[in-house]
Design a protein around this motif. Structure first.
Motif, PDB file in Angstrom:
ATOM      1  N   ALA A   1       0.817  -1.244   0.129  1.00 49.74           N
ATOM      2  CA  ALA A   1      -0.074   0.011   0.142  1.00 49.74           C
ATOM      3  C   ALA A   1       0.666   1.341   0.056  1.00 49.74           C
ATOM      4  O   ALA A   1       0.473   2.430  -0.367  1.00 49.74           O
ATOM      5  CB  ALA A   1      -0.798   0.075   1.235  1.00 49.74           C
ATOM      6  N   LEU A   2       1.929   1.121   0.199  1.00 52.45           N
ATOM      7  CA  LEU A   2       2.943   2.303   0.434  1.00 52.45           C
ATOM      8  C   LEU A   2       2.977   3.308  -0.558  1.00 52.45           C
ATOM      9  O   LEU A   2       2.798   4.451  -0.222  1.00 52.45           O
ATOM     10  CB  LEU A   2       4.247   1.873   0.902  1.00 52.45           C
ATOM     11  N   PRO A   3       3.299   2.870  -1.957  1.00 54.71           N
ATOM     12  CA  PRO A   3       3.107   3.643  -2.956  1.00 54.71           C
ATOM     13  C   PRO A   3       1.990   4.418  -3.184  1.00 54.71           C
ATOM     14  O   PRO A   3       1.797   5.805  -3.403  1.00 54.71           O
ATOM     15  CB  PRO A   3       3.338   2.606  -4.113  1.00 54.71           C
ATOM     16  N   ALA A   4       0.870   3.881  -2.990  1.00 59.06           N
ATOM     17  CA  ALA A   4      -0.412   4.665  -3.122  1.00 59.06           C
ATOM     18  C   ALA A   4      -0.442   5.708  -1.856  1.00 59.06           C
ATOM     19  O   ALA A   4      -0.695   7.005  -2.158  1.00 59.06           O
ATOM     20  CB  ALA A   4      -1.884   4.109  -2.762  1.00 59.06           C
ATOM     21  N   ILE A   5       0.132   5.391  -0.479  1.00 58.69           N
ATOM     22  CA  ILE A   5      -0.112   6.437   0.401  1.00 58.69           C
ATOM     23  C   ILE A   5       0.921   7.624   0.219  1.00 58.69           C
ATOM     24  O   ILE A   5       0.763   8.627   0.269  1.00 58.69           O
ATOM     25  CB  ILE A   5       0.475   5.712   1.709  1.00 58.69           C
ATOM     26  N   ARG A   6       2.149   7.056  -0.362  1.00 61.31           N
ATOM     27  CA  ARG A   6       3.009   8.277  -0.743  1.00 61.31           C
ATOM     28  C   ARG A   6       2.769   9.233  -1.792  1.00 61.31           C
ATOM     29  O   ARG A   6       2.913  10.349  -1.706  1.00 61.31           O
ATOM     30  CB  ARG A   6       4.466   7.474  -1.458  1.00 61.31           C
ATOM     31  N   GLU A   7       2.038   8.432  -2.768  1.00 59.27           N
ATOM     32  CA  GLU A   7       1.539   9.314  -4.102  1.00 59.27           C
ATOM     33  C   GLU A   7       0.393  10.146  -3.526  1.00 59.27           C
ATOM     34  O   GLU A   7       0.417  11.358  -3.990  1.00 59.27           O
ATOM     35  CB  GLU A   7       1.398   8.238  -5.200  1.00 59.27           C
ATOM     36  N   HIS A   8      -0.406   9.605  -2.961  1.00 62.95           N
ATOM     37  CA  HIS A   8      -1.889  10.299  -2.740  1.00 62.95           C
ATOM     38  C   HIS A   8      -1.913  11.057  -1.449  1.00 62.95           C
ATOM     39  O   HIS A   8      -2.582  12.068  -1.436  1.00 62.95           O
ATOM     40  CB  HIS A   8      -3.045   9.501  -3.216  1.00 62.95           C
ATOM     41  N   GLY A   9      -1.263  10.633  -0.347  1.00 64.32           N
ATOM     42  CA  GLY A   9      -1.455  10.936   0.899  1.00 64.32           C
ATOM     43  C   GLY A   9      -2.824  11.385   1.306  1.00 64.32           C
ATOM     44  O   GLY A   9      -3.592  10.279   1.177  1.00 64.32           O
ATOM     45  N   LEU A  10      -3.074  12.483   1.814  1.00 65.27           N
ATOM     46  CA  LEU A  10      -4.497  12.609   2.130  1.00 65.27           C
ATOM     47  C   LEU A  10      -5.408  12.815   0.969  1.00 65.27           C
ATOM     48  O   LEU A  10      -6.556  12.690   1.305  1.00 65.27           O
ATOM     49  CB  LEU A  10      -4.514  14.052   2.911  1.00 65.27           C
ATOM     50  N   GLY A  11      -4.887  12.620  -0.115  1.00 72.38           N
ATOM     51  CA  GLY A  11      -5.732  12.594  -1.315  1.00 72.38           C
ATOM     52  C   GLY A  11      -6.962  11.431  -1.296  1.00 72.38           C
ATOM     53  O   GLY A  11      -7.777  11.354  -2.071  1.00 72.38           O
ATOM     54  N   LEU A  12      -6.367  10.474  -0.631  1.00 68.20           N
ATOM     55  CA  LEU A  12      -7.174   9.141  -0.472  1.00 68.20           C
ATOM     56  C   LEU A  12      -8.300   9.485   0.521  1.00 68.20           C
ATOM     57  O   LEU A  12      -9.233   8.789   0.486  1.00 68.20           O
ATOM     58  CB  LEU A  12      -6.316   8.144   0.429  1.00 68.20           C
ATOM     59  N   LEU A  13      -8.349  10.368   1.096  1.00 72.21           N
ATOM     60  CA  LEU A  13      -9.521  10.830   2.182  1.00 72.21           C
ATOM     61  C   LEU A  13     -10.223  12.317   1.481  1.00 72.21           C
ATOM     62  O   LEU A  13     -10.520  13.312   2.050  1.00 72.21           O
ATOM     63  CB  LEU A  13      -9.218  11.132   3.506  1.00 72.21           C
ATOM     64  N   LEU A  14     -10.337  12.410   0.090  1.00 71.28           N
ATOM     65  CA  LEU A  14     -10.719  13.577  -0.565  1.00 71.28           C
ATOM     66  C   LEU A  14     -12.186  13.778  -0.546  1.00 71.28           C
ATOM     67  O   LEU A  14     -13.024  12.746  -0.591  1.00 71.28           O
ATOM     68  CB  LEU A  14     -10.461  13.452  -1.899  1.00 71.28           C
ATOM     69  N   ILE A  15     -12.616  14.947   0.012  1.00 64.58           N
ATOM     70  CA  ILE A  15     -14.307  15.118   0.117  1.00 64.58           C
ATOM     71  C   ILE A  15     -14.665  15.836  -0.976  1.00 64.58           C
ATOM     72  O   ILE A  15     -14.029  16.803  -1.603  1.00 64.58           O
ATOM     73  CB  ILE A  15     -14.741  15.964   1.276  1.00 64.58           C
ATOM     74  N   PRO A  16     -15.695  15.198  -1.773  1.00 65.93           N
ATOM     75  CA  PRO A  16     -16.351  15.538  -3.029  1.00 65.93           C
ATOM     76  C   PRO A  16     -17.020  16.841  -2.968  1.00 65.93           C
ATOM     77  O   PRO A  16     -17.441  17.536  -1.894  1.00 65.93           O
ATOM     78  CB  PRO A  16     -17.309  14.510  -3.219  1.00 65.93           C
ATOM     79  N   ILE A  17     -16.592  17.488  -3.991  1.00 69.24           N
ATOM     80  CA  ILE A  17     -17.334  18.972  -4.189  1.00 69.24           C
ATOM     81  C   ILE A  17     -18.559  18.785  -5.087  1.00 69.24           C
ATOM     82  O   ILE A  17     -18.351  17.926  -6.230  1.00 69.24           O
ATOM     83  CB  ILE A  17     -16.250  20.009  -4.759  1.00 69.24           C
ATOM     84  N   GLN A  18     -19.778  19.273  -4.847  1.00 69.60           N
ATOM     85  CA  GLN A  18     -20.980  18.926  -5.864  1.00 69.60           C
ATOM     86  C   GLN A  18     -21.688  20.452  -6.188  1.00 69.60           C
ATOM     87  O   GLN A  18     -21.833  21.092  -5.045  1.00 69.60           O
ATOM     88  CB  GLN A  18     -21.881  18.111  -5.033  1.00 69.60           C
ATOM     89  N   ASP A  19     -21.642  20.502  -7.298  1.00 67.99           N
ATOM     90  CA  ASP A  19     -22.138  21.920  -7.705  1.00 67.99           C
ATOM     91  C   ASP A  19     -21.559  22.895  -7.132  1.00 67.99           C
ATOM     92  O   ASP A  19     -22.321  23.853  -6.630  1.00 67.99           O
ATOM     93  CB  ASP A  19     -23.786  21.717  -7.209  1.00 67.99           C
ATOM     94  N   GLY A  20     -20.273  22.987  -6.849  1.00 65.56           N
ATOM     95  CA  GLY A  20     -19.613  24.178  -6.610  1.00 65.56           C
ATOM     96  C   GLY A  20     -19.513  24.126  -4.918  1.00 65.56           C
ATOM     97  O   GLY A  20     -18.757  24.902  -4.471  1.00 65.56           O
ATOM     98  N   ASP A  21     -20.214  23.274  -4.087  1.00 68.00           N
ATOM     99  CA  ASP A  21     -20.182  23.326  -2.897  1.00 68.00           C
ATOM    100  C   ASP A  21     -19.480  22.026  -2.311  1.00 68.00           C
ATOM    101  O   ASP A  21     -19.677  21.039  -2.711  1.00 68.00           O
ATOM    102  CB  ASP A  21     -21.390  23.497  -2.081  1.00 68.00           C
ATOM    103  N   VAL A  22     -18.746  22.138  -1.464  1.00 74.85           N
ATOM    104  CA  VAL A  22     -18.065  20.934  -0.802  1.00 74.85           C
ATOM    105  C   VAL A  22     -19.543  20.345   0.250  1.00 74.85           C
ATOM    106  O   VAL A  22     -20.230  20.756   0.976  1.00 74.85           O
ATOM    107  CB  VAL A  22     -17.019  21.534   0.414  1.00 74.85           C
ATOM    108  N   ARG A  23     -19.361  19.043  -0.097  1.00 72.43           N
ATOM    109  CA  ARG A  23     -20.298  18.156   0.623  1.00 72.43           C
ATOM    110  C   ARG A  23     -20.096  18.051   1.895  1.00 72.43           C
ATOM    111  O   ARG A  23     -18.839  17.923   2.441  1.00 72.43           O
ATOM    112  CB  ARG A  23     -20.331  16.807   0.176  1.00 72.43           C
TER     113      ARG A  23
END
Lengths: 373, 882
Positions: free
Chosen positions: A96-118
């Protein structure tokens, strides 16, 4: 100091009174075992011959020094069990290390919908946000929707398995007669034995149709998955809870009965409080089962990596952490694979952690009861 | 637990008043409503049905319940199973009355079931409210507490909030905050109503309000059958078809609880009755969920699974033989006392024998008349994504062919069973010099044959061009077979010749029996094995000598057994009977043993044997679903043989990997290690391993094992991954089993000067073996159905057309790793992944195939569980009685 350590190692390996020369035999056998593991890790092609050599050396030692070798071999079996857990941890993290290194917190990204953060429990202040949250081709891998799906399914499952399991445990431990207990207990065990894929197939074929007619849904839903997983977690809660209730010493209950209390009063004010931590351990274990359950969830709601909308819509459907791995693994690209391993680590750490916590809770309760008995 | 409960029971058996009966009726009505709620929720009965159709359904239910209650009532009246409890009497009578009332109402009033059930809730609400008021003004003798308690208060408050929100939202419309105000008022109102008045009002009035509100909503069709509420915000919605049953379940549960409290006079006893009612209903619900799942999968899958099955009547008889023995054994167990209970027990113990007897008669009649027994039905297959209905049947044919495997397995089982039944015949009967001479020389002869076999196997059939194998083989095999038949016939000759009474004669010839059975069987087995390396199969009259000898031996032994049975009947001394019993066991073991040799001969030489009846490698048992691979584009779809083979290999592989490790670790932890840091670490590790989600094991296998073995998804990787999963299960159960061995055993052994390892090997392990085996069986049942890790490491596909051949796959190679097995390193099918493949295939997956596979999987897993649980119960009982 070093002498001490040597003495202790020697005792662990060989036991107290040893025959002359046994240290050599055990040592040789041990060396080949270590070699086998090393070879399997580094050059697996040669593993089989090394295993053969290990068996040969061990057999030789066995003929001459049975007691020492027996002790040594059982020790090896024990250590291999521990080693398995260590290997699972190490290899999962390594993958899993490569993914954690590459994305970091990006793995816990909160989606934006219609311009608003959910809205997601005000976590958007710490976690990153983004328009695209799951798209392997553009490198967006947010596990937040799956984590949320897992949470929703687990909560529904807990709502089913918790109360039903508690009542079931009470029934088996306190209410049922001996004859009835002989029937119900194996019955619960059989319920635990039904393979998860059978539950999944039932859900896929029957319940998904049911929810379409009765709840106007388009098929797959958290509700059905949660209900099914709840039934699957039920036996765990029942058997651990029952175990806890039965370990309350009879003398405590008898004391209460002698004071003129009814059985229900005894249960309410003696058995349940005394076994409370054990019962909660059962519920924790049951929830762990629910989190880790794969096939039933994958069969009922295989599709979709969208975020439940609105957050508490139990008629929505989404893959969970487990079913994400099961459904995506076959067709995943290299970079997606590493993300799947991150999901695996989350599952492993959370569920194994819950189980260990419940182990300690149970143990503490039993020690306490033994002290009072 | 304690004698104090006796008072409880005496209170329950006290006479009941009209007030009590009314409340019993209300509880019963609640139970009926609860069941109807479940039934309508899963749409077994439509909520919109009405009039005669509805009445008929209810009448059927009434008849069924009346039958059950009537039988119990009759046996209670006849004092066979006296039911003292007035409450049970009242509630059962109430159930009958409630159903009768519903049926009559359905006939009389033309309303739908939904309205009727709404009415039911209203009646319930009325009765409990009245009961509360009656108790409060002191018309009946009750012991209420000062208040119903905070717990009840909060529960009713929550119900009120929920009810207010739902009703306010749906009736008044979800706009604005009106519904929230309604909800708040309802919640606070019910909370107050529950905790302010005395308990008799506090636990009935709020319940009546909730139940009444639910009932009124349903009865007035505010929420009717066709009602729908589909909010835009969420992707689902609610229909009357789902909401009404849920309301009903909820309402009847509250009503029954409240009525139960009233019935027991409130106070501590009232609370107990109410709580126990709910606990019992919950237990019934759990068991019915389990039964429903198993029954449903069976109904859905059994037809497709057994389609086209045929079995020859003779093969059926052979397969039945172990059951006959089992039934006889059950029938022979003593039934205890002479009372009616003993009689009833006797009846139940004889029942299996009678059933087996009837089936035997049926099979024999098929054989005698030569008429096929057939049951025809249809099943559905998926062809080009369209369902096609095909005709099929299951049949018992009058064929007299028995498959070699079908012969060997049951007979071997019986041989082992009878052999275990046999105790000892040492020092019984008279020694005859000649017999003793044969007894001494026979082992030498058998050893010589074994040496010859070994030599031929190593050197080849014709070493150095000499035709040693063929020539010596024919001579030895012929002589050995004839000698074996002679040995088999010895006891019969002994029984027939002589002038004492039959029983005495039989006892006197005991030494002939041991020689005959052990000598004859081992001699024939030795020459049977010799045939292979010697490359001979001598024959007379076109039939092999060895199978002929085996058949003769079996016939002779069976005759001997029959005569022994007559002898036992004639014997009057217990000791004679016991000795004759031993001889009978031997004769029966010999019969089974010779038949097993006959079957093995056919299986080993691949030559069919026929003499009136046939033993063949292609037998007359055929279950296409289990014995054929998938047939693409065939007239019939074939079966899932590759998946079954795959699962069998997975289980075998996982067991051989995990059981030694698990048991070894358990031995170390209980016998060698002292409680300390190491045991602590191992315990935590085992626990983590036990609870790790199965899919994580799959990931581990994929990243750790696959790159190291073969580089691709394979059967071996699947075996190892399942082995990792089995390991903690075996470890935990074995540890429990070893811990359960009393320390006295170890101390006694140590006191005799036995070393620790010898003690473990010969005392601890044997004593804990039952527990270990049970644990392994249950663990195997668990992993046999495991799917998630196999998806990642096994690489199976839908509808595999060929099974893996592991046994024939081993090859020696010159490059490392020197031993290779293509089959182990290739992908395989398995039962659970086959079910998953049907799901994953979407519209091109055949549901009927999926159901059948799920059914077979369930049957396999539950068989493991049944065997495991039965074994555990058996051993536990045995341990307790010892």
């Amino acid at each position: 100091m070093i002498q001490d350590v040597r003495q202790r190692v020697r005792e662990t390996l060989l036991g107290r009174d040893t025959a002359d020369g046994s240290a050599l035999a055990v040592g040789a056998s041990g060396a080949f075992l270590v070699a086998t593991i090393a070879v399997f890790l580094a050059a697996p092609v040669f593993a089989l011959p090394t295993v053969g050599a290990f068996c040969f050396v061990t057999a030789l030692g066995w003929v001459r020094f049975k007691p020492e070798m027996a002790r040594f071999l059982t020790l090896v079996a024990t250590l291999l069990t521990v080693l398995t857990v260590a290997f699972i941890t190490i290899f999962l993290f390594a993958s899993a290390l490569p993914a954690i290194r590459e994305h970091g917190l990006g793995l816990l990204l909160i989606p934006i919908q219609d311009g608003d953060v959910r809205w997601f429990f005000w976590l958007d202040t710490v976690l990153p946000t983004g328009e695209i949250y799951w798209n392997p081709s553009s490198g967006a891998y947010s596990l937040i929707p799956m984590i949320w799906a897992t949470a929703v399914v687990t909560v529904i499952a807990g709502a089913v398995a918790g109360p039903l399991g508690l009542f079931g445990a009470l029934f088996i431990a306190e209410v049922a007669s001996d004859g009835l207990r002989e029937i119900i207990k194996p019955g619960v065990e059989v319920l635990a034995g039904i393979p998860s894929i059978v539950y999944g197939f039932l859900g896929f074929q029957v319940l998904n149709g049911f929810i379409q007619t009765s709840f106007l849904d388009d098929g797959a839903s958290f509700l059905i998955a949660g209900l099914v997983v709840g039934v699957m977690a039920l036996p765990t809660v029942v058997s651990v809870g029952e175990d806890a209730l039965s370990s309350v010493p009879d003398s405590m209950g008898d004391g209460s009965i002698a004071m003129g209390a009814t059985r229900w009063q005894t249960m309410q004010s003696i058995s349940i409080p005394a076994a409370f931590s054990g019962i909660s351990a059962g519920i924790i274990l049951g929830l762990g089962r629910a989190i880790g359950e794969t096939m039933a969830v994958a069969a009922i709601m295989a599709a979709g990596t969208q975020f439940a909308d609105p957050l508490f819509d139990i008629f929505d459907a989404n893959v969970t952490l487990t079913s994400l791995i099961a459904t995506q693994y076959g067709s995943a690209s290299e970079s997606t694979l590493t993300v799947l391993f991150v999901a695996g680590i989350m599952l492993f750490v959370i569920v194994a952690g819950m189980s260990i916590i419940s182990l300690f809770i149970e143990r503490r309760m039993k020690a306490k009861l033994r002290g009072q008995a | 637990m304690s004698e104090a409960y006796v008072t409880d029971d005496s209170l329950v058996t006290a006479d009941s008043s009209g007030y009590d009966r009314a409340l019993d009726g209300t509880i019963a009505l609640g139970i009926v409503g609860f069941v109807l709620g479940l039934v309508t929720l899963i749409d077994l009965v439509s909520l919109s049905s009405s009039g005669a159709a509805l009445a008929e359904t209810l009448a059927t239910l009434l008849v069924v319940v009346a039958g059950g209650v009537g039988t119990v009532a009759l046996s209670s009246w006849a004092n066979v199973t006296p039911v003292d409890s007035q409450r049970i009497r009242g509630v059962t009578a109430g159930v009958l009355l409630a159903l009768l009332g519903l049926t009559l109402a359905a006939y009389a009033v033309p309303v739908t079931l939904a309205t009727l059930l709404g009415g039911l809730l209203l009646v319930e609400a009325m009765v409990i409210a009245t009961a509360g008021v009656v108790s409060n003004i002191g018309l009946v003798d009750t012991e209420p507490n000062a208040t119903a308690g905070l717990l009840a208060g909060f529960a009713f408050g929550a119900f009120g909030l929920l009810l207010g929100a739902v009703l306010g939202g749906t009736v008044l419309g979800s706009g604005g905050f009106l519904w929230a105000i309604v909800a708040l008022i309802a919640g606070i109102g019910l909370f107050a109503l529950a905790i302010v008045p005395r308990e008799d009002l506090g636990s009935t009035l709020p319940a009546a309000v909730v139940v009444g509100a639910l009932g009124a909503t349903i009865a007035t069709a505010t929420i009717g059958v066709g009602w729908q509420w589909n909010p835009d915000a969420i992707s689902g919605g609610f229909t009357g078809g789902a909401v009404i049953p849920v309301f009903l379940l909820f309402g009847t549960l509250i009503a029954a609880w409240s009525a139960a409290k009233c019935r027991a006079g409130f106070g501590a006893r009232g609370r107990q009755y109410g709580a126990f009612l709910v606990i019992n209903l919950n237990a019934v619900l759990m068991v019915s969920i389990m039964a429903a799942i198993v029954v449903f999968v069976t109904i859905k899958g059994v037809g497709y699974s057994v389609r086209g099955s045929t079995i020859g009547a003779l093969a059926g008889l052979v397969l039945l033989s172990p059951l006959v023995v089992l039934a006889v054994r059950t029938a022979r167990t003593p039934a205890g006392s002479e009372e009616w209970r003993g009689g009833a027990r006797q009846l139940f113990r004889l029942l299996p024998l009678a059933v087996v007897g009837s089936v035997t008669a049926l099979l024999v009649s098929v054989l005698v008349t030569g008429e096929k027994l057939e049951y025809g039905y249809t099943y559905t297959v998926l062809e080009n994504r369209e369902s096609v209905v095909l005709d099929t049947s299951v049949a018992i044919t009058p064929e007299t062919t028995v498959g070699s495997l079908v012969l060997v397995l049951p007979t071997l089982l019986l041989f082992v069973y009878f052999f275990r039944q046999y105790g000892s015949l040492r020092d019984v009967g008279t020694e005859l010099d000649r017999v003793e001479a044969v007894r001494r020389r026979l082992p030498l002869a058998i050893a010589a044959i074994a040496v010859l076999t070994g030599a031929l196997a190593i050197l080849g059939a014709s070493p150095a061009g000499l035709p040693l194998g063929p020539v010596a083989g024919v001579v030895v095999v012929g002589a050995g077979s004839v000698a074996a038949v002679g040995l088999a016939a010895l006891p019969l000759a002994g029984l027939l010749a002589g002038d004492e009474a039959l029983p005495e004669r039989a006892v006197d010839r005991a030494r002939l029996f041991t020689l005959s059975v052990f000598g004859g069987l081992s001699l024939l087995a030795a020459v049977l094995v010799l045939q292979g390396p010697a490359t001979v199969a001598p024959a007379v009259f076109g039939r092999g000598i060895v199978p002929l000898a085996a058949l003769l031996g079996a016939l002779v032994s069976a005759t001997t057994a029959t005569i022994l049975v007559t002898a036992t009947r004639a014997a009057d001394e217990t000791i004679t009977r016991r000795l004759l019993g031993e001889e009978l066991s031997l004769a029966l073991a010999a019969t089974a043993g010779y038949l097993a040799l006959l079957g093995s001969h056919v299986a080993l030489t691949k030559q069919n044997f026929s003499l009136g009846v046939s033993v063949a490698n292609a037998g007359s048992l055929s279950v296409p679903m289990a014995m054929q691979p998938y047939i693409p584009l065939g007239a019939e779809p074939g079966g899932i043989f590759p998946a079954i083979v795959g699962t069998v290999w997975l289980v075998i592989g996982a067991t051989t990997f995990a059981v030694p490790l698990g048991v070894g670790a358990a031995v170390f932890l209980t016998e060698y290690a002292e409680q300390g840091r190491l045991t602590e670490v191992v315990e935590v590790a085992t626990n983590a391993l036990w609870s790790t989600p199965s899919i994580v094991f799959g990931l581990f296998g994929a990243t750790f094992l696959i790159p190291r073995i073969g580089g691709d998804e394979s059967l071996l990787a699947g075996m190892l991954v399942l082995g990792f999963m089995l390991l903690p299960l075996v470890l935990i159960t074995s540890r429990e089993a070893i811990k359960a061995v009393p320390d006295e055993y170890r101390d006694a052994s140590a006191a005799l000067g036995v070393s620790q390892w010898e003690t473990i090997r010969s005392v601890v392990l044997p004593a804990s073996m039952p527990g270990v085996i049970t644990g392994v069986i249950l663990g195997v049942g668990r992993i046999a159905g495991e799917t998630a890790p196999l998806i990642l490491v096994l690489g199976s596909t839908l509808n595999s057309t060929s099974a893996v051949e592991v046994l024939n796959g081993f090859r020696f190679t010159t490059a490392p790793p020197f031993i290779a097995n293509e089959a182990l390193l290739s992908a395989s099918a398995s039962l659970p992944t086959q079910v998953w493949a049907v799901i994953a295939a979407g519209v091109s997956g055949s549901p009927s195939m999926g159901w059948a596979t799920a059914f077979i999987l369930l049957a396999v897993v539950l068989t493991f569980y049944a065997v495991g649980i039965t074994a555990r119960t058996y051993f536990r009982k045995k341990l307790n009685y010892e």
